[in-house]
Design an enzyme around this catalytic site. Structure first.
Site, PDB file in Angstrom:
ATOM      1  N   GLY A 148       0.754  -1.238   0.000  1.00  0.00           N
ATOM      2  CA  GLY A 148       0.000   0.000   0.000  1.00  0.00           C
ATOM      3  C   GLY A 148       0.786   1.291   0.000  1.00  0.00           C
ATOM      4  N   TRP A 153       2.376   2.975  -2.399  1.00  0.00           N
ATOM      5  CA  TRP A 153       2.018   3.886  -3.490  1.00  0.00           C
ATOM      6  C   TRP A 153       0.613   4.428  -3.301  1.00  0.00           C
ATOM      7  CZ3 TRP A 153       3.930   2.681  -9.104  1.00  0.00           C
ATOM      8  CH2 TRP A 153       5.321   2.716  -9.136  1.00  0.00           C
ATOM      9  N   ASP A 176      -4.748  -5.931  -5.959  1.00  0.00           N
ATOM     10  CA  ASP A 176      -3.570  -6.775  -5.800  1.00  0.00           C
ATOM     11  C   ASP A 176      -4.026  -8.207  -5.566  1.00  0.00           C
ATOM     12  OD1 ASP A 176      -0.379  -6.080  -5.111  1.00  0.00           O
ATOM     13  OD2 ASP A 176      -1.059  -8.050  -4.442  1.00  0.00           O
ATOM     14  N   ASP A 213      -6.814 -10.544  -9.232  1.00  0.00           N
ATOM     15  CA  ASP A 213      -5.730 -10.831 -10.160  1.00  0.00           C
ATOM     16  C   ASP A 213      -5.934  -9.990 -11.412  1.00  0.00           C
ATOM     17  OD1 ASP A 213      -3.862 -11.839 -11.918  1.00  0.00           O
ATOM     18  OD2 ASP A 213      -4.483 -13.929 -11.742  1.00  0.00           O
ATOM     19  N   ASP A 260       3.091  -1.167 -10.001  1.00  0.00           N
ATOM     20  CA  ASP A 260       4.325  -1.647  -9.383  1.00  0.00           C
ATOM     21  C   ASP A 260       4.319  -3.177  -9.367  1.00  0.00           C
ATOM     22  OD1 ASP A 260       6.806  -1.054  -8.317  1.00  0.00           O
ATOM     23  OD2 ASP A 260       6.116  -1.081  -6.241  1.00  0.00           O
ATOM     24  N   LYS A 275       6.605  -0.419 -13.483  1.00  0.00           N
ATOM     25  CA  LYS A 275       7.899  -1.059 -13.244  1.00  0.00           C
ATOM     26  C   LYS A 275       8.265  -1.933 -14.439  1.00  0.00           C
ATOM     27  CE  LYS A 275       8.754  -2.875  -9.183  1.00  0.00           C
ATOM     28  NZ  LYS A 275       8.683  -3.803  -8.038  1.00  0.00           N
TER      29      LYS A 275
END
Length: 237
Positions: free
Chosen positions: A76, A78, A99, A115, A139, A179
């Protein structure tokens, strides 16, 4: 304890053979990481919060009243930064996060344990968002197999899926941050992003560990209808 090359005291873990070497090294790295300690003092869920702070301090895409989607949000860090900067807890903006893992509640953040690659994920996210968004940030990291080429393909595929989702939900002038690790976004994805956004670059914040292969692709100024947004549309009002 011993001092490192900078003169700081360094914690050494004595596991008595109960930990694998990789686990021992990870624990020592956590215990000696100044960003981990600072995150605890500042009340952030993870050291990753400082990466987003650093990137946004420079590029300023998390604006008051903005709508943000955080993919791969747990634990958490971000989401905390995004919620604070857009004013989500005060009802001025909105942060939607997902997430695979559970994530304790964060004021101003709507979270679903989901997912991103599942078939129902896009529809579920669209329902949670309720319209177009200003920022999509990811991320997420693919599970590794140890096989370099396979892992690279998984990483690239995950970023491509996140970018495709961003192209569906971003407002004109919006921002995509993801990322991508040391190799960066591959040529095909970079070409697509450069067609869709006014500015595309790779960034590696100082808060990333020096020995980490991670870096991020940052795409600013989503063209939307195919036209680059005017400069004044990208600036704070």
């Amino acid at each position: 304890m011993a001092k490192d090359s900078t003169g700081r005291m360094r914690v050494t873990v004595k596991s008595g053979g109960r930990l694998k070497l990789s686990s021992k090294l990870w624990l020592e790295r956590q215990l000696n990481d100044p960003y981990v300690a600072q995150a605890k003092r500042d009340g952030y869920r993870s050291r990753a919060a400082y990466k987003l702070l650093e990137i946004d301090d420079k590029h300023r895409f998390l604006k008051p009243g903005g709508v943000v989607v955080d993919l791969g949000a747990a634990p958490g860090g971000w989401s905390q930064i995004a919620a604070k900067r857009v004013g989500a807890a005060e009802g001025k903006g909105k942060v939607v996060a997902i997430d695979l893992l559970e994530m304790p509640e964060i004021p101003g953040v709507e979270f679903a344990q989901l997912d991103f690659l599942s078939q129902d994920a896009p529809d579920r996210l669209l329902e949670m968002i309720g319209g177009k968004v200003d920022v999509v940030m990811s991320d997420m990291a693919a599970n590794t197999t140890g096989h370099r080429k396979t892992d690279q393909l998984r990483i690239v595929g995950l970023v491509e899926d996140a970018a495709a989702f961003a192209s569906e939900v971003l407002k004109q002038g919006g921002t995509f941050l993801a990322k991508v690790f040391q190799s960066g976004a591959d040529a095909t994805l970079m070409a697509q992003l450069k067609r869709d956004f006014a500015t595309v670059k790779h960034v590696k914040p100082e808060a990333s560990r020096k020995d980490s292969s991670e870096r991020y692709v940052l795409a600013i100024g989503y063209r939307g209808d195919g036209r680059a947004p005017r400069l004044e549309d990208l600036l704070d009002t």
